[in-house]
Design a protein around this motif. Structure first.
Motif, PDB file in Angstrom:
ATOM      1  N   LEU A 196      -3.512   2.327  -4.663  1.00 28.87           N
ATOM      2  CA  LEU A 196      -3.952   2.900  -5.629  1.00 28.87           C
ATOM      3  C   LEU A 196      -5.006   3.813  -5.652  1.00 28.87           C
ATOM      4  O   LEU A 196      -5.282   4.716  -6.417  1.00 28.87           O
ATOM      5  CB  LEU A 196      -4.175   1.863  -6.791  1.00 28.87           C
ATOM      6  CG  LEU A 196      -2.999   0.978  -7.367  1.00 28.87           C
ATOM      7  CD1 LEU A 196      -3.478  -0.233  -7.932  1.00 28.87           C
ATOM      8  CD2 LEU A 196      -2.286   1.764  -8.098  1.00 28.87           C
ATOM      9  N   ALA A 197      -5.634   3.454  -4.567  1.00 27.23           N
ATOM     10  CA  ALA A 197      -7.050   4.366  -4.421  1.00 27.23           C
ATOM     11  C   ALA A 197      -6.864   5.919  -4.671  1.00 27.23           C
ATOM     12  O   ALA A 197      -7.678   6.460  -5.399  1.00 27.23           O
ATOM     13  CB  ALA A 197      -7.918   3.728  -3.094  1.00 27.23           C
ATOM     14  N   PRO A 198      -6.124   6.458  -3.626  1.00 28.40           N
ATOM     15  CA  PRO A 198      -5.817   8.079  -4.131  1.00 28.40           C
ATOM     16  C   PRO A 198      -5.536   8.490  -5.471  1.00 28.40           C
ATOM     17  O   PRO A 198      -5.620   9.402  -5.943  1.00 28.40           O
ATOM     18  CB  PRO A 198      -4.986   8.300  -2.963  1.00 28.40           C
ATOM     19  CG  PRO A 198      -4.201   7.023  -2.518  1.00 28.40           C
ATOM     20  CD  PRO A 198      -5.138   6.145  -2.631  1.00 28.40           C
ATOM     21  N   ALA A 218       0.884  -1.276  -0.159  1.00 27.53           N
ATOM     22  CA  ALA A 218      -0.015  -0.063   0.117  1.00 27.53           C
ATOM     23  C   ALA A 218       1.003   1.296   0.074  1.00 27.53           C
ATOM     24  O   ALA A 218       0.632   1.996  -0.842  1.00 27.53           O
ATOM     25  CB  ALA A 218      -0.871  -0.082   1.222  1.00 27.53           C
ATOM     26  N   SER A 268      -2.625  -3.450  -2.390  1.00 25.39           N
ATOM     27  CA  SER A 268      -2.625  -2.557  -3.930  1.00 25.39           C
ATOM     28  C   SER A 268      -3.706  -1.801  -4.054  1.00 25.39           C
ATOM     29  O   SER A 268      -3.738  -0.348  -4.464  1.00 25.39           O
ATOM     30  CB  SER A 268      -2.560  -3.832  -4.949  1.00 25.39           C
ATOM     31  OG  SER A 268      -1.323  -4.484  -4.885  1.00 25.39           O
ATOM     32  N   VAL A 269      -5.094  -2.268  -3.530  1.00 24.33           N
ATOM     33  CA  VAL A 269      -6.054  -1.494  -3.692  1.00 24.33           C
ATOM     34  C   VAL A 269      -6.140  -0.063  -2.789  1.00 24.33           C
ATOM     35  O   VAL A 269      -6.345   1.032  -3.355  1.00 24.33           O
ATOM     36  CB  VAL A 269      -7.224  -2.282  -3.409  1.00 24.33           C
ATOM     37  CG1 VAL A 269      -8.795  -1.235  -3.070  1.00 24.33           C
ATOM     38  CG2 VAL A 269      -7.739  -3.162  -4.453  1.00 24.33           C
ATOM     39  N   ILE A 270      -5.342  -0.148  -1.561  1.00 23.21           N
ATOM     40  CA  ILE A 270      -5.381   0.811  -0.678  1.00 23.21           C
ATOM     41  C   ILE A 270      -4.136   1.871  -1.289  1.00 23.21           C
ATOM     42  O   ILE A 270      -4.512   3.100  -1.295  1.00 23.21           O
ATOM     43  CB  ILE A 270      -5.129   0.466   0.649  1.00 23.21           C
ATOM     44  CG1 ILE A 270      -6.147  -0.307   1.483  1.00 23.21           C
ATOM     45  CG2 ILE A 270      -4.751   1.680   1.597  1.00 23.21           C
ATOM     46  CD1 ILE A 270      -5.801  -1.125   2.648  1.00 23.21           C
ATOM     47  N   VAL A 295      -5.894   6.698  -8.231  1.00 19.67           N
ATOM     48  CA  VAL A 295      -7.002   6.469  -9.330  1.00 19.67           C
ATOM     49  C   VAL A 295      -8.071   7.618  -9.068  1.00 19.67           C
ATOM     50  O   VAL A 295      -8.351   7.976 -10.136  1.00 19.67           O
ATOM     51  CB  VAL A 295      -7.652   5.177  -8.968  1.00 19.67           C
ATOM     52  CG1 VAL A 295      -8.874   5.025 -10.090  1.00 19.67           C
ATOM     53  CG2 VAL A 295      -6.606   3.783  -9.487  1.00 19.67           C
ATOM     54  N   ILE A 296      -8.440   8.120  -8.019  1.00 17.77           N
ATOM     55  CA  ILE A 296      -9.289   8.960  -7.561  1.00 17.77           C
ATOM     56  C   ILE A 296      -8.717  10.399  -8.276  1.00 17.77           C
ATOM     57  O   ILE A 296      -9.724  11.134  -9.155  1.00 17.77           O
ATOM     58  CB  ILE A 296      -9.751   9.370  -6.155  1.00 17.77           C
ATOM     59  CG1 ILE A 296     -10.329   8.000  -5.791  1.00 17.77           C
ATOM     60  CG2 ILE A 296     -10.313  10.390  -5.876  1.00 17.77           C
ATOM     61  CD1 ILE A 296     -10.513   8.032  -4.355  1.00 17.77           C
TER      62      ILE A 296
END
Length: 502
Positions: free
Chosen positions: A196-198, A147, A192-194, A200-201
């Protein structure tokens, strides 16, 4: 030593450092070319030390200490090889690349730290010791490193790809601990999701520019794509890589590889073998990444620091060979001392290199010299050439020069990067530009080296544009970089916009 080097102002900020510092003045979820972690780190330490070179770089001083600690703790506690840990630590402490990253505020320093911690978390997660069940902690650490590492640099995603290959090999060898795959997949996906989240947003609101930028770089950019034309750049890249590792450590890495590959290729089946796991893991996390990126120079432009993630495992391979060389029965004490002394002395030369009287073509520190002097020169131009210095802004057609001006000008004002056909898009193109609020203002434009050719758009932007003024900066009594200064008056309100070039 690193603290002294930075605190005593041995080198001005490199252009990317100044850009990352400028990011903190406009906090966002992510930025054009990188995730937000480097801006967060710089923001923290400039809050402590102020907007100074020490404030910008202090995170890297601590970061390299963290990398060395992670290598020592990982080798000694996870692998339980206490003597090897000392050799690995010595190799890491004398590698030019790792020394440099302990001084400069780059995204590679936090990337290598989290990559290294994740490396040993993976080693612990796949230990498969018959006497002890693997706990959930290695997987939690692995997920956390994924992350935060992604927030430092997208290269962290490559860690999962190599880890998957490593785990698949262990599975085929019958050496996988129970309940590994579910916990590994959950850690990798959630981390990875955590991470990539900011990112991607932010990209959703900015036309996915970061992904277009990365896609362009990875698909190949720069120079001819005809193979014979790429031979020179390839050997230049290879030479840079050997220099960043250090020739003697590169030789040790080569020496350690055959035995490690042989053990990884043959390997045991169905029984635990700590040495096999160590060698397989280290070889997989160095050679594929380092080799693919280095040989990519045969087909497109490649930056030397793209291999940075592999340097931690490179230090491990070097340390393994160094220990074997040191322990050889015929090795004399004098030879050991000479080898260790030479490596240490050559590593220390990194810290005195700014003082060496080298010609510009051979001086790798020249690009970090003269920025503070340029700031003083531009301030002087603003105060002497304009009737109202408060109605003057600074700009460049290079994002690095724009950020250096922002840092080194008096008062650290916001600066602007104007468009030109020979540059690609950057973060400044996503931020506000001068508009009607600056009608009639003056500006000082800075260009690279001594350039006589005019900037066509300037005639549209200003009522008056001076002839180029060539300025050779200085640094601590020596020579610094060369610049072209252009004085502009009467801003018309016209500002050229980028055309989507990545």
């Amino acid at each position: 030593m690193r603290y002294w080097f930075v605190a005593s102002g041995q080198l001005n900020l490199v252009q990317d450092e100044a850009q990352y510092w400028d990011w903190i003045r406009r906090p966002q979820l992510s930025y054009y070319s990188k995730g937000p972690l480097i801006a967060w780190i710089i923001s923290l330490w400039t809050w402590v030390f102020g907007n100074t070179e020490l404030g910008v770089r202090f995170g890297s001083i601590l970061g390299m200490t963290g990398i060395q600690a992670a290598l020592y703790v990982g080798v000694s506690r996870v692998w339980r090889e206490y003597r090897l840990a000392l050799f690995v630590l010595f190799a890491a402490a004398t590698m030019p690349m790792l020394n440099g990253l302990g001084i400069l505020a780059t995204t590679d320093c936090p990337l290598i730290f989290f990559w290294t911690v994740a490396f040993f978390a993976l080693a612990a997660a796949t230990r498969h010791d018959p006497d002890h069940e693997v706990s959930n902690w290695p997987f939690a650490i692995l997920g956390a490193c994924m992350a935060v590492g992604i927030l430092a640099k997208y290269m962290m995603l490559a860690f999962l790809a190599v880890a998957l290959i490593y785990a698949a090999v262990l599975q085929c060898r019958g050496q996988m601990p129970e309940r590994f795959w579910l916990r590994f997949i959950l850690a990798g996906v959630i981390g990875s999701v955590i991470g990539l989240a900011p990112i991607v947003i932010w990209n959703m609101d900015n036309g996915w520019v970061a992904y277009k930028h990365v896609a362009k770089l990875t698909s190949g950019v720069g120079g001819s794509d005809w193979l014979p034309d790429r031979v020179g750049p390839f050997f230049e890249m290879l030479g840079a890589q050997i220099g960043l590792i250090a020739p003697w450590w590169f030789w040790f890495i080569l020496a350690a590889t055959p035995a490690a590959v042989r053990k990884a290729w043959v390997g045991p089946v169905g029984r635990f073998d700590a040495g096999y796991r160590r060698d397989l893991l280290t070889v997989l996390f160095f050679w594929p990444l380092w080799g693919i990126i280095t040989f990519k120079a045969l087909f497109s432009k490649v930056e030397a620091n793209w291999t940075a993630a592999a340097f931690g495992t490179g230090a491990i391979l070097a340390g393994m060979a160094f220990q074997a060389w040191w322990d050889a029965p015929k090795r004399k004490t004098r030879g050991r001392a000479v080898m260790a002394g030479v490596a240490a002395v050559l590593a220390l030369t990194i810290f005195v290199s700014p003082l060496l009287p080298l010609p510009d073509s051979m001086n790798i520190t020249l690009r970090l010299k003269g920025w503070a002097d340029l700031g003083r020169k531009v301030d002087d131009v603003i105060n002497t050439e304009f009737d109202d210095p408060s109605r003057v802004f600074a700009m460049s057609d290079n994002y690095g020069f724009t950020s250096e001006l922002a840092f080194y000008l008096k008062g650290q004002p916001f600066t602007f990067c104007t468009w030109s056909e020979d540059r690609r898009m950057n973060q400044y193109d996503l931020w506000p530009v001068p508009g009607k609020d600056k009608l009639g203002w003056g500006a000082v434009m800075i260009r690279k080296r001594f350039i006589k050719s005019p900037v066509p758009e300037l005639k549209k932007m200003f009522e008056y544009v001076s002839e180029p003024i060539f300025y050779s900066s200085s640094f601590k009594g020596g020579e610094g970089r060369k610049f072209t200064i252009i004085i502009c008056k009467g801003f018309t309100g016209y500002w050229p916009r980028h055309s989507g070039k990545f």
